[in-house]
Each structure stands twice: as C-alpha cells, then as structure tokens.
Scaffold this motif. Sequence first.
Motif, short mmCIF file in Angstrom:
data_model
loop_
_atom_site.label_atom_id
_atom_site.label_comp_id
_atom_site.label_asym_id
_atom_site.label_seq_id
_atom_site.Cartn_x
_atom_site.Cartn_y
_atom_site.Cartn_z
N GLY A 477 -26.11 13.06 -18.50
CA GLY A 477 -27.46 14.11 -17.84
C GLY A 477 -27.70 13.49 -16.49
N ALA A 478 -28.35 12.60 -17.27
CA ALA A 478 -29.30 12.25 -15.86
C ALA A 478 -28.09 11.34 -15.02
CB ALA A 478 -30.42 11.28 -16.39
N GLY A 479 -27.44 11.15 -15.13
CA GLY A 479 -26.66 10.09 -14.02
C GLY A 479 -25.75 11.43 -13.67
N ILE A 480 -25.60 11.97 -14.09
CA ILE A 480 -24.96 14.00 -13.35
C ILE A 480 -25.77 14.40 -12.62
CG2 ILE A 480 -23.58 15.56 -13.63
CD1 ILE A 480 -22.43 14.75 -16.52
N VAL A 481 -27.08 14.02 -12.98
CA VAL A 481 -27.58 15.13 -12.30
C VAL A 481 -28.48 14.24 -10.56
CG1 VAL A 481 -30.13 15.82 -11.93
CG2 VAL A 481 -28.58 16.17 -13.57
N MET A 482 -28.43 12.59 -10.83
CA MET A 482 -28.88 11.85 -10.00
C MET A 482 -27.81 11.92 -8.52
SD MET A 482 -29.27 7.74 -9.54
CE MET A 482 -29.01 6.86 -8.00
N HIS A 483 -26.49 11.82 -9.35
CA HIS A 483 -24.65 12.32 -8.48
C HIS A 483 -25.00 12.97 -7.11
CE1 HIS A 483 -21.20 10.81 -6.97
NE2 HIS A 483 -20.86 11.64 -7.27
N LEU A 484 -25.61 14.37 -8.15
CA LEU A 484 -25.53 15.27 -7.58
C LEU A 484 -26.39 16.07 -6.38
CD1 LEU A 484 -24.14 18.18 -11.08
CD2 LEU A 484 -22.75 17.13 -8.67
N CYS A 485 -27.13 15.06 -6.58
CA CYS A 485 -28.30 15.29 -5.99
C CYS A 485 -28.80 13.70 -4.72
CB CYS A 485 -29.81 15.09 -6.56
SG CYS A 485 -30.04 16.70 -8.18
N ARG A 486 -27.83 13.34 -4.97
CA ARG A 486 -27.96 12.08 -3.98
C ARG A 486 -28.25 11.98 -2.47
NH1 ARG A 486 -22.48 13.15 -4.72
NH2 ARG A 486 -21.01 13.08 -3.43
N GLU A 487 -27.91 13.26 -2.01
CA GLU A 487 -28.15 13.93 -0.57
C GLU A 487 -29.80 14.34 -0.71
OE1 GLU A 487 -25.54 16.83 0.40
OE2 GLU A 487 -23.35 15.78 0.28
N GLU A 488 -30.27 15.07 -1.64
CA GLU A 488 -31.71 15.29 -1.88
C GLU A 488 -32.63 14.20 -1.57
OE1 GLU A 488 -29.61 16.66 -3.21
OE2 GLU A 488 -29.25 18.57 -2.62
N LEU A 489 -32.03 13.22 -2.71
CA LEU A 489 -32.90 12.13 -2.44
C LEU A 489 -32.70 11.35 -1.45
CD1 LEU A 489 -31.70 11.03 -6.31
CD2 LEU A 489 -33.98 12.46 -5.70
N GLU A 490 -31.72 10.84 -0.70
CA GLU A 490 -31.06 10.26 0.26
C GLU A 490 -32.44 10.60 1.44
OE1 GLU A 490 -27.76 10.08 1.67
OE2 GLU A 490 -26.87 8.31 -0.43
N ARG A 491 -32.46 12.09 1.62
CA ARG A 491 -33.48 12.44 2.50
C ARG A 491 -34.98 12.13 2.60
NH1 ARG A 491 -30.55 17.07 1.96
NH2 ARG A 491 -31.94 17.99 1.21
#
Length: 561
Positions: A477-491
């Motif tokens: 779940g942590a790996g999936i959530v990180m992939h889905l939220c990668r754009e927000e984390l990049e910003r």
Amino acid sequence: MDPRTCSTEVIRMTEPEPSGGSKVASWMKENLLLVMTILGVVLGVGAGAFARTIEYSSQTVMLVSFPGEIMMRMLKMLILPLIISSIITGVAQLDATASGQMGYRALAYYFGTTVCAAVTGILCVVLIHPGSPTLLKHSTGEQPAILSGGNKITTLDAFLDIVRNMFPDNLVMASFSSTKTVYKEIQIAPRLNDSLENDTMRSLLNDTTFNDTATQTKYERSLTSSEGTNVMGMIVFCVAFGSLIGRMPQGKLMVDFFIILNDVVMKMVEIIMWYSPFGIMSLVIGQIMSIQDLRETAQMLGLYMLTVITGLFIHAVLTLPLMYFMVTRKNPATFFKGMVQAWITALGTGSSSATLPITFRCLEENNKIDKRVTRFVLPVGATINMDGTALYEAVGSIFIAQMYGIHLGPGELVTVSLTSTLASIGAASIPSAGLVTMLLVLTAIGLPTEHASLIFAVDWILDRVRTSINVLGDAFGAGIVMHLCREELERMGPAQPSIEMLDRVESGLLPTHTPLAASPQPPISPSQTSQKDLVAMTEKGNGQLCWGSNTDKGSNSETQI
C-alpha cells in the motif's frame, strides 16, 4: 623508425569473474541480519520439535520463551513514540491537498484489498469445505479466556467503539487503554403490584420455587477500559496536530523536535533488530513446546489450517503483487525482496504493531519509499488494514457453519464478507485479536459461538501467518500510494533529511552527493561549504538526496533544505 608509421596497442585488463562461493559470501555479508533471522526461525522449529521428545515443565517453557518476551516488550515500547513522531512529521511536511489525496487513496486501497481478502477466503472455504459435523464431538464448548465477556457484543457496538476510540477523552489514558463495550449480567427481582398484597399471594412469594422462577436475568450495556494503546485515537490526534503545526510559521521548531525523536527511535530499532533473531527463535521454540497434543490437533484441524493458509498464500502471491504491478508497472518481486526482514519478524512476533518499526526501516532503506508516505500511511495501515484477519474471520465463521451442517446462501456469504471487512478494521493490531472479532461475524449470520474454542488450538500459528500478510499489505500500500502521489510529492520538493544527515554534511563527513542521487554533482570540499549553500535535490520526490552548490545565493544566505 618513422614515428608516423609506428602503431600502439592498448591492452585492457579485465577483472576476473568472482566465483560462486565468493558471490554467496558477499551476499550473506550484505544481508547478515536477514540470514540470521531466517536461521533463527529454522533453528527454532528444529529445537522445538526436538524438545517435544523429552519431558519438560511449564516453567521450562516460560524460561525458553523469556528472551522472546523481552524482544516483544522492547518493540512494543517503541510503538507509541514511533507512531506519534512519524505521523506528526509526515503530515507536517505535506500540504492540505497532498495529505487529503494521500489519505483517501490509502483508505481506498485498504478497503479494496480487505474486501478482496475476505472474498478469497470465502471462495477457498466453500471449494475446499474443511468443516465436518464429526468435529463437534472433539469440542468442549468452553470459551477460552480471550473470548470471555464478549459474546453479547453486536456489530453496532463494535462500530460505535471504533468511533469512540477515534476521539479519546483523555490522551494520557489513550496511551495505555481504549474504550470497549461490555455487557454485565444483572439479576432482576420480581415486582410487587397492588393485587399481590393479600395473604394468599404473600404465602406464594415465600415459596422459594416461585422466587427462583420469577427472577429474571438482564444484560446491561456499559463502557469499560480495555488494556492496550488506543492507536486509532492517537492517530487522529497526531494527524490534526501535525497538519496544524505544518501551517504555522512558528511550528518549525516543533517539527524539528519530532524529526529528531523519529531518528532516535529508528536508531533504537536498529539496535533491537540485531537481537531479534535470537528473540524470534525463542518465541518459536516456546510456542511449539506449549502445544498440548500436536498430532491430534493436526488430524482435527489440518484441513482448516490448509484452507486458511491457501487463501493467505493466494492473497499474498497473486492479489497484492498483481495490484501493485497494475498500478506502478514495477516488479513486485523486487519490492518483496526488500520486505523479507519485516515479513519474517511478523511471522515470529504475531503482531503488526511490534513489526511496525522494522517495516519503516525496510520500506525507507531497502525500497526507497518517501518518508512522508511511510510516516503517514504505515501507522494507519497497521491499525485498520487487516487483510489476513478479514480472510481468517471469513474462513473461520463459514468453517463453524459447516461443522453444524448449516448451508449459507449468497446473502449470508455477502454478509460474511462485509462483516469480516468491518470487523477486521476494529481488530486491534495485537496477537489473537482476530478471535474476538470473529464472534461479531458469527453473531451477524446467526451462528452459535459455543464451539469457537475449537479453532483456538491452532490460532497461534495462523495468527502469525495472517499477521505477516497484514504487514505485506501495508508495505504494498505504501508503494502504491507513493506512485499515485508522485506528482504532489515532486511539487513539494524532497523530503526533509534527518538531523544526523545535516550534521554530517556540515562537518564534511558526508560526500557531496549520495550514490543513489539522480545526477552526481562535482565534489565540494568542506572549506567550500561555508562559501556556497548546499541544495537538496531529489529524483521524482523519492527523498534521495544529492548535494550541489547554489550559485544564486550569496555567502551569507542560509542553507536550503
């Protein structure tokens, strides 16, 4: 000789290929802790099987299990500070939009995988059909101690307890207790009315037989404190606290404090992990030695155990990796390889909360998951994401129905799947909590609970297997959530580095770029760091730092993180 006609030959020397033995030795050196943990489990099983061939007392079992008990106490000691520091620092470094999106994506994943696990368990128990009415004669009908006092609790009571625990009235008490609904038995004496005032009725009241039959038993609902940390309430408070101090300019000092606290706790986890192989071996030996009759238990419940383990295997090998691959398009086997240490620890301890510190370490160091994701997702997942528990409850309840010869239709099976999903959310992340919540599933479909004690004999091993699946579900779940939220984390930029890393950079002990950085920068000597700022950069927001000089700032500007 004419120099224009001479030719030069370049001879390239290649290093010889390392032999197979050296490769194995190098791998074992790099994964020494993992090898020791696996060896501890294997030696524990062998030593426990050998110990059953000799005579021993209950005191011997206690002494053999004592090192494992100490390991469990040390891990549980770190749960509360780890949850508080990780959630506050994780939420404080996210903006409101990112934390909201990360939250609902994580909850959607948790609910989806839990329903899939329950459905998988129902399919396995219906197809294999491990239940048989002949097993009832082996059951005493006595409730084990862990199930006493809970047979009157309804699904509504369990749901209301979850909501109550989300908002504790006392944070100090929430650190070591949670609210629980119980039913107390009350004896009600017969009421006298005006028509019973004559002597004849008074003489009847003096008859003991009449008095015994007139006394009624009533169960009254009440709230009591149950031992164990109220993790749900602490999570809700820490999320609100972290989101507020993250928006306050003067809250940076508080955030730094919790970052330091998180780093200190993880250092303590690293120390405990080197003791864990011995502790896990001790727990395995003690559990095997404490089984009363291993052969009879295997004959009675072998098919039931096979059904549960088959369902858990399908969920761990097919459902979770397939979901991870479909979302991220990455190899789930590589991801699982980084989680082996946490998986084996969950097998040995039987507690997802006790495994939580090691899960943090495996995800952040081995699988390179952003700390902002792990700090937010893992504590919540360890509390409400119980895939293995939902599957176990579905199989167990239908197994008991098969023992009574009761056929469950499609409507009852749907009720089992939904009730198992909701009950698993309310299951505390402590050993054998699934037995308590199974009573809710049995009550929801109208099944008797008297013979639930039959499966208690094998719960110790199934509890460990399903806990390991719960930990894997949290990790994927942590790996999936990180992939889905990668754009927000990049910003938002890179995750804030640890205080220890900043100190090493300022003292010149840390190289100017990490080996995992996206593009290494030219080396910067320690003397140059006072003239130019160090800028933290990251590749796709994964929190891996590389250091370069900031040419846009002057020599008097502050370090940018």
